[in-house]
Each structure stands twice: as structure tokens, then as C-alpha cells.
Design a protein around this motif. Structure first.
Motif, PDB file in Angstrom:
ATOM      1  N   LYS A 199       3.341   9.311  -6.215  1.00  0.00           N
ATOM      2  CA  LYS A 199       4.060  10.510  -5.762  1.00  0.00           C
ATOM      3  C   LYS A 199       3.338  11.266  -4.642  1.00  0.00           C
ATOM      4  O   LYS A 199       3.311  12.501  -4.617  1.00  0.00           O
ATOM      5  CB  LYS A 199       4.343  11.446  -6.946  1.00  0.00           C
ATOM      6  N   TYR A 200       2.782  10.516  -3.702  1.00  0.00           N
ATOM      7  CA  TYR A 200       2.178  11.153  -2.536  1.00  0.00           C
ATOM      8  C   TYR A 200       3.227  11.345  -1.440  1.00  0.00           C
ATOM      9  O   TYR A 200       4.273  10.697  -1.450  1.00  0.00           O
ATOM     10  CB  TYR A 200       0.984  10.334  -2.048  1.00  0.00           C
ATOM     11  N   PRO A 201       2.967  12.235  -0.480  1.00  0.00           N
ATOM     12  CA  PRO A 201       3.991  12.624   0.500  1.00  0.00           C
ATOM     13  C   PRO A 201       4.453  11.476   1.401  1.00  0.00           C
ATOM     14  O   PRO A 201       3.736  10.494   1.618  1.00  0.00           O
ATOM     15  CB  PRO A 201       3.291  13.713   1.333  1.00  0.00           C
ATOM     16  N   LEU A 202       5.645  11.656   1.935  1.00  0.00           N
ATOM     17  CA  LEU A 202       6.246  10.659   2.818  1.00  0.00           C
ATOM     18  C   LEU A 202       5.344  10.351   4.009  1.00  0.00           C
ATOM     19  O   LEU A 202       5.181   9.186   4.385  1.00  0.00           O
ATOM     20  CB  LEU A 202       7.610  11.156   3.305  1.00  0.00           C
ATOM     21  N   VAL A 208       0.841  -1.204   0.000  1.00  0.00           N
ATOM     22  CA  VAL A 208       0.000   0.000   0.000  1.00  0.00           C
ATOM     23  C   VAL A 208       0.872   1.249   0.000  1.00  0.00           C
ATOM     24  O   VAL A 208       0.642   2.203  -0.758  1.00  0.00           O
ATOM     25  CB  VAL A 208      -0.953  -0.002   1.215  1.00  0.00           C
ATOM     26  N   SER A 209       1.902   1.250   0.824  1.00  0.00           N
ATOM     27  CA  SER A 209       2.814   2.390   0.878  1.00  0.00           C
ATOM     28  C   SER A 209       3.536   2.583  -0.452  1.00  0.00           C
ATOM     29  O   SER A 209       3.740   3.716  -0.912  1.00  0.00           O
ATOM     30  CB  SER A 209       3.832   2.183   2.006  1.00  0.00           C
ATOM     31  N   THR A 210       3.901   1.487  -1.090  1.00  0.00           N
ATOM     32  CA  THR A 210       4.607   1.570  -2.366  1.00  0.00           C
ATOM     33  C   THR A 210       3.706   2.108  -3.466  1.00  0.00           C
ATOM     34  O   THR A 210       4.157   2.838  -4.355  1.00  0.00           O
ATOM     35  CB  THR A 210       5.160   0.184  -2.751  1.00  0.00           C
ATOM     36  N   ILE A 211       2.430   1.761  -3.426  1.00  0.00           N
ATOM     37  CA  ILE A 211       1.474   2.326  -4.383  1.00  0.00           C
ATOM     38  C   ILE A 211       1.425   3.843  -4.234  1.00  0.00           C
ATOM     39  O   ILE A 211       1.434   4.587  -5.227  1.00  0.00           O
ATOM     40  CB  ILE A 211       0.082   1.698  -4.183  1.00  0.00           C
ATOM     41  N   LEU A 212       1.401   4.329  -3.010  1.00  0.00           N
ATOM     42  CA  LEU A 212       1.405   5.779  -2.783  1.00  0.00           C
ATOM     43  C   LEU A 212       2.692   6.407  -3.306  1.00  0.00           C
ATOM     44  O   LEU A 212       2.677   7.513  -3.859  1.00  0.00           O
ATOM     45  CB  LEU A 212       1.240   6.083  -1.298  1.00  0.00           C
ATOM     46  N   HIS A 213       3.800   5.710  -3.133  1.00  0.00           N
ATOM     47  CA  HIS A 213       5.074   6.208  -3.653  1.00  0.00           C
ATOM     48  C   HIS A 213       5.017   6.317  -5.178  1.00  0.00           C
ATOM     49  O   HIS A 213       5.485   7.307  -5.758  1.00  0.00           O
ATOM     50  CB  HIS A 213       6.207   5.276  -3.229  1.00  0.00           C
ATOM     51  N   HIS A 214       4.432   5.319  -5.814  1.00  0.00           N
ATOM     52  CA  HIS A 214       4.317   5.334  -7.272  1.00  0.00           C
ATOM     53  C   HIS A 214       3.533   6.551  -7.758  1.00  0.00           C
ATOM     54  O   HIS A 214       3.890   7.169  -8.767  1.00  0.00           O
ATOM     55  CB  HIS A 214       3.636   4.055  -7.753  1.00  0.00           C
TER      56      HIS A 214
END
Length: 222
Positions: A81-84, A73-79
């Protein structure tokens, strides 16, 4: 949908038969290789915190360590480009709901803002409420939730649907037997959840993560 993001999650491993088999970790290795998560101390701390909190848990009907899910789930957000801070909250999003960790634990380790995001992603206790009532509560809550909570919830559902799609490619419609409700009820839930995510968001079309979710719903429940 950007299929290049998820090939190892969509197709069975070489040699897989059509019988149901637990998912392996290939998808996790793929996304970490192709979409490297920028290192930061707070991300590392959250990953370790979540891994320990979920250490005795596995994904439903599989032998996968549960940490696979919040990491995905966190990696999807990274893809997208959502904040840390949102990605950190994604790592922790099931800790209050599914482990013995409390909101106070999250606040003491990661601050009030991340605690608020994790609380927003946690389904409250409903005692003996039915599946339908619990899902209606989630749909209604997300209608007016803050944008970060909507986005994390969307990424959560995207990974759940990718997992279903992966298993469906192996087991076919038997995959629906592992849920408390069948395919049509799941279709109702995801379609209404998508609508609730769009509501009260300024320019929702600018959030491509919603498009990814919508495409998956259409693909799985066609």
C-alpha cells in the motif's frame, strides 16, 4: 512472511525436474491476478516506457523479459500500500542504470520527483570498482537515503530473493553459480543492506516490507 502472496514463485511448476530451468511467467500472472494494480494513465505510461527501454533485455540466466522484474517490484509496493508515485518509480528504477534512457528522459515524461526517485535507485558508474566496493557504496548510500528510495530498494531486493528462492527449489545450490559472488558474500550484502534500510527511519517496525525482507534473508541464508 505471508506465503500466500508468493506460492507460484516459491514452488517449481508441476513436472519440473531438479535440473536448472529458467523461470517462467507464472509468478507474474499470479501477482497480477491476486493483487490487481489500480489503473492510472501515469502507471500505464511508465509500464510502456520501461517495457520499451528494456525490450532487448532478459533477467540474468533466464529467458524472462526484463520488464518482469520492475513490474514485480512495483506490485510488491502495491501490496504494501505504498503511493502510486513510488510504484511508478519502481517500474522505472533500472532504466537509467541499465538502458540508454537518461534522467532527463525520466523528468520530461514523469516529472522531477519521480526522476529523483529513479536516480536514488540507480547505482552510479564505478568504472573498475570491485563487487565489494560497489555493494559497500549501495549500503552506505541507503543508510541516509529518503524513505521512498529505501522502500523501492527493499522491494527490489525482495523480488531478487524470491527469484533466488524459486530457482533454488529447482536447482539447489547450483543457483549461486550464476552470481559474481557466492552465497556467503550475498548473505553479507543482504544482511548489511537490511541494516542500512532500518537506519534513520522513524518507526521502521511500521513498515512490514522490511519484515518481509528480513524473513527472506533468514530463510535463504539459514
Amino acid at each position: 512472511m505471508n506465503r500466500s502472496l508468493w506460492p507460484s514463485l516459491l514452488a517449481p511448476s508441476p513436472g519440473d525436474s531438479k535440473e536448472f530451468r529458467p523461470r517462467n511467467l507464472r509468478g507474474l500472472f499470479f501477482i497480477t491476478k491476486e493483487i490487481p494494480v489500480s489503473y492510472s494513465p501515469i502507471f500505464e505510461k511508465a509500464l510502456r516506457f520501461a517495457a520499451i527501454a528494456h525490450k532487448n533485455q532478459s533477467r540474468k540466466n533466464s529467458d524472462l523479459p526484463y520488464i518482469y522484474h520492475p513490474f514485480a517490484v512495483s506490485t510488491i509496493l502495491h501490496h504494501f500500500k505504498y503511493p502510486l508515485e513510488w510504484r511508478v518509480a519502481a517500474l522505472l528504477h533500472d532504466t537509467i542504470e541499465d538502458t540508454d534512457k537518461t534522467a532527463t528522459d525520466i523528468e520530461q515524461n514523469f516529472g522531477r520527483h519521480i526522476m529523483d526517485l529513479v536516480i536514488g535507485c540507480s547505482e552510479p558508474e564505478h568504472n573498475n570498482a570491485s563487487w565489494e566496493d560497489r555493494k559497500k557504496h549501495t549500503i552506505n548510500f541507503l543508510t541516509t537515503a529518503d524513505l521512498p528510495v529505501k522502500i523501492i530498494a527493499c522491494a527490489d531486493k525482495i523480488h531478487n530473493l524470491h527469484s533466488i528462492l524459486y530457482d533454488h527449489n529447482i536447482a539447489g545450490d547450483k543457483v549461486w553459480l550464476r552470481f559474481n559472488r557466492g552465497k556467503q558474500a550475498q548473505k553479507w550484502y543482504h544482511e548489511n543492506l537490511l541494516t542500512s534500510l532500518f537506519l534513520n527511519v522513524k518507526n521502521p517496525q511500521n513498515h512490514k516490507i522490511f519484515t518481509e525482507y528480513e524473513t527472506l534473508i533468514s530463510q535463504i541464508f539459514k
